[in-house]
Design a protein around this motif. Structure first.
Motif, mmCIF file in Angstrom:
data_model
loop_
_atom_site.group_PDB
_atom_site.id
_atom_site.type_symbol
_atom_site.label_atom_id
_atom_site.label_comp_id
_atom_site.label_asym_id
_atom_site.label_seq_id
_atom_site.Cartn_x
_atom_site.Cartn_y
_atom_site.Cartn_z
ATOM 1 N N GLN A 89 21.176 -32.172 -40.900
ATOM 2 C CA GLN A 89 19.449 -32.317 -41.600
ATOM 3 C C GLN A 89 18.841 -33.327 -40.799
ATOM 4 O O GLN A 89 17.526 -33.117 -40.582
ATOM 5 C CB GLN A 89 19.684 -32.752 -42.945
ATOM 6 C CG GLN A 89 20.200 -31.806 -43.907
ATOM 7 C CD GLN A 89 20.315 -32.634 -45.230
ATOM 8 O OE1 GLN A 89 19.921 -33.456 -45.613
ATOM 9 N NE2 GLN A 89 21.129 -31.660 -46.010
ATOM 10 N N SER A 148 13.281 -27.483 -38.322
ATOM 11 C CA SER A 148 12.336 -26.893 -39.526
ATOM 12 C C SER A 148 11.401 -27.885 -40.129
ATOM 13 O O SER A 148 10.462 -27.468 -40.591
ATOM 14 C CB SER A 148 13.231 -26.207 -40.341
ATOM 15 O OG SER A 148 14.107 -27.183 -40.713
ATOM 16 N N GLN A 169 16.865 -30.220 -39.490
ATOM 17 C CA GLN A 169 15.691 -30.247 -40.191
ATOM 18 C C GLN A 169 14.632 -31.416 -39.520
ATOM 19 O O GLN A 169 13.703 -31.050 -39.494
ATOM 20 C CB GLN A 169 16.039 -30.735 -41.564
ATOM 21 C CG GLN A 169 16.644 -29.460 -42.548
ATOM 22 C CD GLN A 169 16.695 -29.998 -43.981
ATOM 23 O OE1 GLN A 169 16.405 -30.847 -44.371
ATOM 24 N NE2 GLN A 169 17.744 -29.131 -44.538
ATOM 25 N N PRO A 205 26.261 -26.722 -38.212
ATOM 26 C CA PRO A 205 25.628 -25.815 -39.000
ATOM 27 C C PRO A 205 24.773 -26.288 -40.316
ATOM 28 O O PRO A 205 23.933 -25.806 -40.677
ATOM 29 C CB PRO A 205 26.862 -24.885 -39.565
ATOM 30 C CG PRO A 205 28.118 -25.816 -39.561
ATOM 31 C CD PRO A 205 27.739 -26.744 -38.426
ATOM 32 N N ILE A 260 14.015 -25.340 -29.241
ATOM 33 C CA ILE A 260 14.937 -25.551 -30.284
ATOM 34 C C ILE A 260 14.234 -24.687 -31.536
ATOM 35 O O ILE A 260 13.612 -25.362 -32.649
ATOM 36 C CB ILE A 260 14.844 -27.115 -30.956
ATOM 37 C CG1 ILE A 260 15.170 -27.884 -29.751
ATOM 38 C CG2 ILE A 260 16.091 -27.503 -32.162
ATOM 39 C CD1 ILE A 260 15.177 -29.447 -30.033
ATOM 40 N N PRO A 261 14.494 -23.613 -31.807
ATOM 41 C CA PRO A 261 13.900 -22.799 -32.905
ATOM 42 C C PRO A 261 14.139 -23.083 -34.295
ATOM 43 O O PRO A 261 13.532 -22.603 -35.122
ATOM 44 C CB PRO A 261 14.328 -21.222 -32.343
ATOM 45 C CG PRO A 261 15.449 -21.418 -31.681
ATOM 46 C CD PRO A 261 15.431 -22.703 -30.717
ATOM 47 N N THR A 262 15.250 -23.535 -34.304
ATOM 48 C CA THR A 262 15.882 -24.172 -35.780
ATOM 49 C C THR A 262 15.283 -25.320 -36.182
ATOM 50 O O THR A 262 15.487 -25.697 -37.539
ATOM 51 C CB THR A 262 17.301 -23.894 -35.786
ATOM 52 O OG1 THR A 262 17.708 -24.587 -34.842
ATOM 53 C CG2 THR A 262 17.873 -22.594 -35.428
ATOM 54 N N HIS A 271 21.245 -25.928 -36.574
ATOM 55 C CA HIS A 271 20.141 -26.034 -37.638
ATOM 56 C C HIS A 271 19.924 -27.350 -38.138
ATOM 57 O O HIS A 271 20.772 -28.130 -38.714
ATOM 58 C CB HIS A 271 20.798 -25.271 -38.830
ATOM 59 C CG HIS A 271 21.171 -23.611 -38.528
ATOM 60 N ND1 HIS A 271 20.153 -22.979 -38.876
ATOM 61 C CD2 HIS A 271 22.261 -23.169 -38.261
ATOM 62 C CE1 HIS A 271 20.703 -21.470 -38.637
ATOM 63 N NE2 HIS A 271 21.873 -21.711 -38.399
ATOM 64 N N ALA A 294 9.465 -23.649 -35.975
ATOM 65 C CA ALA A 294 9.454 -23.651 -36.959
ATOM 66 C C ALA A 294 9.396 -25.117 -37.556
ATOM 67 O O ALA A 294 8.863 -25.290 -38.803
ATOM 68 C CB ALA A 294 11.023 -23.373 -37.640
ATOM 69 N N SER A 334 20.042 -25.736 -29.597
ATOM 70 C CA SER A 334 19.081 -24.651 -30.008
ATOM 71 C C SER A 334 19.895 -23.908 -30.765
ATOM 72 O O SER A 334 19.027 -23.075 -31.571
ATOM 73 C CB SER A 334 18.759 -23.902 -28.471
ATOM 74 O OG SER A 334 20.100 -23.309 -28.039
ATOM 75 N N HIS A 335 21.222 -24.115 -31.008
ATOM 76 C CA HIS A 335 22.061 -23.009 -31.886
ATOM 77 C C HIS A 335 22.123 -23.812 -33.272
ATOM 78 O O HIS A 335 22.423 -23.212 -34.222
ATOM 79 C CB HIS A 335 23.170 -22.488 -31.409
ATOM 80 C CG HIS A 335 22.912 -21.713 -30.228
ATOM 81 N ND1 HIS A 335 22.119 -20.571 -30.111
ATOM 82 C CD2 HIS A 335 23.352 -21.837 -28.954
ATOM 83 C CE1 HIS A 335 22.273 -20.160 -28.906
ATOM 84 N NE2 HIS A 335 22.737 -21.098 -27.959
#
Length: 1053
Positions: free
Chosen positions: A880, A923, A903, A877, A919-921, A901, A942, A898-899
């Motif tokens: 980085q 960022s 960076q 979760p 990998i939508p998260t 988070h 993102a 993909s779930h």
């Protein structure tokens, strides 16, 4: 000043009080004289508060304080001699017991020797002379009209505590002024102008916020997008060669062995050739370093240069030819109050904030709109109650009207210093001896060696000193460097450094001795840091005559004659670095006051046997001494040793008896087994059992564990309740089945205590990880672990269940060549964070690095064997950074990623991976380097930055909706790749105004990008394009901006 004497006197009184009952003192028969000294010191201590107030303006009191300070140092030296000689006597006769009523000469015949009696007589006379001298100093109080105070905190050296302050470094920006100034200057710096090189200046007095404004500009996205190369240097702290080297490094260049200015200028010119360069020169005091050193190579190399300087002197800005000069204004009263509240209240206690506003506004008015002054006075207020009475005491402090300090020093800085406890004052002043950076490891050891830190029951002095270090950060007296997340390295603002140098100028000196005005020193020099580029440095005669140095630091690779060093018999701290140091004389053992000896990176082959006489030594560091193989056996006599650092050295064994050094809390480079010298003689070494008695270990590094014996005892590490950092190293390259079984047994018994925070295991060749890392045990045995590195554990096919570690933040697995697949076993059952919440694997992990795993093929986060269990796990979760490097057989990223988070994602030399997608998260950034079969990058909505290098099979890049920067490096192709053209065409209608395309390509490919070429119709729709060749000389380039229109190239069209 008196407060420095207060700190010295307080520490000395503590020593005397603690030593009068010591056996080492009793055997010398000087207890009565020491008790008399103790009583007189207490009386003098009551005078120091009054002396402190009057000393800045009264020269006679200043002289009285200087005389008292010299006395305190002399007394400290004599007490050291008492302890040293008394300890030697006790070591020679360890079985004798003494009581206060026993007559020493009658009971202990050894003490009646002529030599012992002579020393006892001499030391008694010295202490009697001290008492007579102190009594004379005390009687002068009447003539000077010094009044005693009844303060109960005259000698307080307790640890500074602060229930309000936070260790987090917060943004100190308030008001609209700095944001408006940033926007105006960024617009000027990035505006289209035919002039190749332009200089901009920020001017203002010290502490007003010039550097803060420059940092805002440097980090602005517009600057990042308009200039490919960026460099920041603090000019005042660097020599000319150092400045050139730093700028070359900042521009990703290399200078090799080059040292001359001409060589470095040429390297800089070539590195920036054809590129846009933004350079900040912070804290400039004269124009020479730009005009004579940097301007020619910078202007002749880069195609566009913007220089931003900060300086206190407007004349310097004008001499530099500045096209724009921005004068930083003082903060308004409202902005000053906002900054004070931000530092003191931090969003809490709003009612208190309002009730104290009227007093607070008066305080900030006294700070005269200077951010540094406001921040440091906030460092005082955060230690006070939120009461009007406490704040009024700060407002009405007489130090606001103090004279005798340099005019440029804001009085708020002095009040911040005055508010420190006695030991913290000395620690702060000592920081001025750090040339540029303040390294916590160095200063903590130096503070302890100098006697600034009081030893408290059940606490290590190192822990107390680290709290002092953090307290100086909280009070804004030192500032952490952002690149060090653990705040282990700080800087000190020039104004605060000036304050520290002014307050300590009569005993501290830092710099080049050839430029120092030593004749102005009013008292004896005690501490000296020599910064010189010369091979051999010499000390001025005045220092040689005084012979009262307590600290001598020579960190540069210079050489000083050893007979000069050993003549300073009162040294407490000695640092000699570099290969110029290749010999220590036997007389080094005569430096009996020595507490810290730092010989890192020297060319010493051995230490003299006289080392055993240094019984006061607390810190001995020999890291990276590449030619040292043995330590003298006499090192086991250093009964006060707290740190022995041998990491990176080639010492091949530890002398038997290291376990007697029970005060050791930092032992790095503990080698297992016997050693052999150059003549082939075997020297008895240590086994793990030698560590059994070292209960205070906080940092431990064990090497050559393959030589350890089994059955060492399971408690050899688990019983060490202070252990925080453990390194376990094996060095065996080939091994038998029997050796594998033995190393597994040895590691099974090396279970660390649950308080461990950092663990590194390197070269372990067992076929399984230790039992304390098993699924059933790891979350209990390593419950507090934050940092874990498993390197070259080449025989373990399965990774431990590290997802069960509740506090792990950093994990690196490097060289796990037996691992073929990673699945649900890596996650384990996760960590339960509360009722009603699903378990979480790696709940606090921020960085994950998986490197050099040459046989790793599959990675699953929802393995078949535990699919139901793992499917309800939350994973990563807080991740980085995920880095995959040299994993040539890994085929794909796991679906479960993909779930998570994430960076930043780095995929380097992962040859078999074909896709990076869904990998939508993700960022911030995707870095793709030398992935031979990668063909598709898709659905990363993102991600903001994409870097691609040597991915020859890449065919499709799509659905990167938030992308702002794309950098391609291709030194082979003669044209832009098709995937890039397609991606840019698809993005034409949705380009972010900030989008920047960076190309490092061949000359042929660059020619295909010029106006009128087939690719130009696509490129001209891109907001910004920077393209250049790196392999050519001269470098060819193309720079283009859509709005406002700008086009420049040195290629013929």
């Amino acid at each position: 000043m008196a407060m420095i004497v207060d700190a010295i006197a307080g520490k000395l009184l503590e020593r005397v009080t603690g030593l009068v009952e010591e056996k080492a003192i009793m055997v010398l028969g000087v207890k009565d004289e020491l008790q008399k000294l103790q009583r007189t010191m207490k009386r003098i201590g009551l005078l120091l508060k009054d002396a402190e107030k009057k000393s800045i303006e009264d020269e006679s009191i200043k002289g009285w304080i200087a005389e008292l300070k010299d006395f305190m140092y002399d007394a400290d030296d004599i007490i050291d001699r008492c302890m040293h000689e008394g300890t030697k006597i006790l070591q020679d006769e360890p079985d004798h017991e003494l009581s206060a009523s026993q007559t020493v000469c009658c009971k202990l015949p050894l003490f009646c020797s002529v030599q012992s009696l002579q020393f006892r007589h001499a030391i008694a006379n010295d202490i009697k002379s001290l008492n007579d001298k102190l009594e004379e100093i005390y009687k002068a109080k009447d003539l000077l009209q010094l009044l005693p105070t009844r303060s109960q905190e005259v000698y307080s050296t307790s640890r500074a505590t602060d229930r309000h302050s936070s260790s987090l470094v917060e943004s100190d920006v308030v008001g609209l002024e700095i944001r408006d100034a940033t926007r105006r200057l960024v617009n000027s710096l990035t505006s289209v102008d035919e002039q190749k090189c332009r200089v901009f200046s920020i001017i203002g007095m010290g502490g007003i916020g010039k550097t803060t404004l420059a940092q805002f500009i440097y980090n602005d996205p517009e600057i990042k997008n308009n200039f490919l190369l960026h460099s920041w240097s603090c000019v005042s702290k660097l020599s000319e060669p150092e400045l050139l080297k730093e700028i070359i490094r900042n521009c990703n260049g290399h200078y090799g062995e080059s040292t001359t200015i001409t060589e470095l200028q040429n390297i800089l010119r070539d590195k920036i050739n054809g590129k846009h360069l933004f350079i900040v020169l912070d804290d400039v005091w004269d124009s020479n370093k730009w005009v004579d050193l940097l301007r020619n190579p910078v202007e002749s190399g880069a195609t566009k240069v913007r220089v931003l300087i900060t300086t206190r002197d407007e004349n310097v800005a004008r001499k530099l030819g500045s096209v724009q000069i921005h004068n930083v204004n003082k903060l308004s009263t409202d902005s000053s109050w906002e900054l004070l509240c931000k530092k003191v209240f931090a969003g809490r206690n709003l009612e208190d904030m309002q009730s104290l506003r009227d007093i607070g506004m008066q305080i900030v008015e006294k700070c005269d709109g200077l951010p540094l002054a406001i921040k440091t006075i906030a460092g005082v207020l955060i230690t006070k109650d939120y009461s009007r009475k406490e704040w009024k005491r700060v407002l009405e402090n007489s130090a606001w009207n103090t004279s005798g300090l340099p005019e440029e020093l804001q009085r708020a800085l002095y009040i911040s210093y005055e508010a420190l406890s006695s030991p913290l004052r000395r620690c702060f002043l000592h920081c001025s001896l750090c040339p540029v950076d303040i390294d916590s490891d160095f200063v903590v050891r130096e503070w302890i060696a100098e006697g600034y830190i009081k030893e408290e029951k059940n606490e290590l002095m190192e822990d107390i000193a680290e709290d002092y270090y953090k307290e100086l950060i909280k009070r804004s007296l030192i500032q952490p460097k952002p690149v060090f997340a653990d705040e282990s390295v700080c800087t000190m603002h020039d104004s605060l450094r000036t304050l520290a140098q002014v307050l300590g100028q009569d005993e501290n000196l830092c710099g080049d001795l050839q430029e120092a005005d030593l004749n102005s020193t009013t008292t004896k020099l005690r501490r000296l840091l020599i910064s010189s580029t010369k091979d051999v440095v010499s000390l001025p005669q005045i220092i040689l005559n005084q012979k009262c140095l307590r600290t001598l630091l020579i960190p540069a690779p210079s050489r000083l004659e050893m007979d000069v060093i050993t003549s300073f018999s009162l040294l407490r701290v000695l640092r000699l670095h570099g290969v110029m140091i290749n010999h220590l004389p036997n007389e080094i053992g005569d430096l009996v006051h020595l507490r810290l000896l730092d010989l890192d990176s020297t060319a010493l082959q051995e230490l003299p046997d006289s080392f055993g006489r240094l019984t006061n030594l607390q810190f001995l560091t020999l890291s990276h001494c590449k030619v040292m193989q043995t330590l003298p056996k006499s090192i086991t006599k250093l009964c006060n040793l707290r740190c022995l650092d041998l990491k990176g050295s080639y010492v091949n064994h530890m002398p038997k008896g290291i376990g007697k050094l029970e005060k050791l809390n930092d032992l790095e480079g503990f080698v297992i087994g016997n050693g052999v010298d150059e003549d082939g003689r075997v020297h008895e070494g240590c086994n793990l059992g030698e560590l059994q008695s070292l209960h205070n270990l906080k940092v431990l590094q064990i090497q050559e564990l393959e030589r350890a014996e089994e059955d060492v005892g399971a408690s050899v590490l688990s019983s060490k309740k202070r252990l925080e950092f453990l390194r376990l190293y094996c060095t065996l390259k080939t091994y038998t089945e029997q050796e594998i079984n033995r190393i597994e047994q040895v590691f099974d018994e090396l279970c660390p205590p649950s308080c461990l925070e950092k663990l590194i295991i390197n070269g372990y060749f067992g076929a399984r990880y230790p039992m304390w890392m098993s699924t059933r045990s790891v979350h209990n045995c390593l419950v507090d672990l934050i940092f874990l590195m498993l390197s070259n554990c080449k025989s373990c096919p399965t990774l431990p269940s590290l997802g069960q570690l509740p506090h792990l933040k950093y994990l690196k697995i490097d060289g796990a060549t037996a691992v073929v697949s990673i699945g649900a076993e890596f996650l384990g059952s996760g960590v339960k964070l509360g009722s009603g919440k699903p378990p979480t694997a790696f709940p606090k992990l921020e960085e994950l690095h998986l490197w050099n795993m040459y046989n790793w093929e599959e990675w699953s986060l929802d393995g078949e064997e535990n699919e139901v269990e793992s499917s309800r796990l939350l994973i990563f979760p807080r991740l980085q950074r995920l880095s995959l490097q040299d994993c040539p057989k890994l085929k794909a990223l796991p679906r479960g990623l993909s779930h998570a988070h994430i960076q930043r994602l780095y995929i380097n030399d992962v040859y078999s991976m074909e896709t990076v997608e869904d990998i939508p998260t993700l960022s911030e950034k995707l870095n793709l380097y030398s992935n031979q079969y990668l063909s598709r990058v898709s659905n990363l909505p993102a991600v903001k930055k994409l870097f691609v290098y040597n991915c020859p099979e890449l065919e499709c890049v799509e659905k990167l909706d938030s992308l702002q920067s794309l950098e391609l490096c291709d030194g082979e192709s003669n044209s832009l790749p098709e995937w890039l053209i397609n991606f840019l065409q698809e993005k034409q209608q949705s380009f972010d105004d900030q989008f920047h395309l960076h190309l490092r390509i061949t000359v042929q490919a660059l020619k295909g990008c010029l106006r009128g070429s087939p690719a130009w119709s696509v490129l001209e729709q891109v907001p910004r394009v920077t393209a250049y060749t790196e392999m050519e000389n001269p470098i060819m380039y193309l720079n283009y901006t859509k709005e406002p229109p700008f086009y420049s190239t040195n290629l013929e069209e």
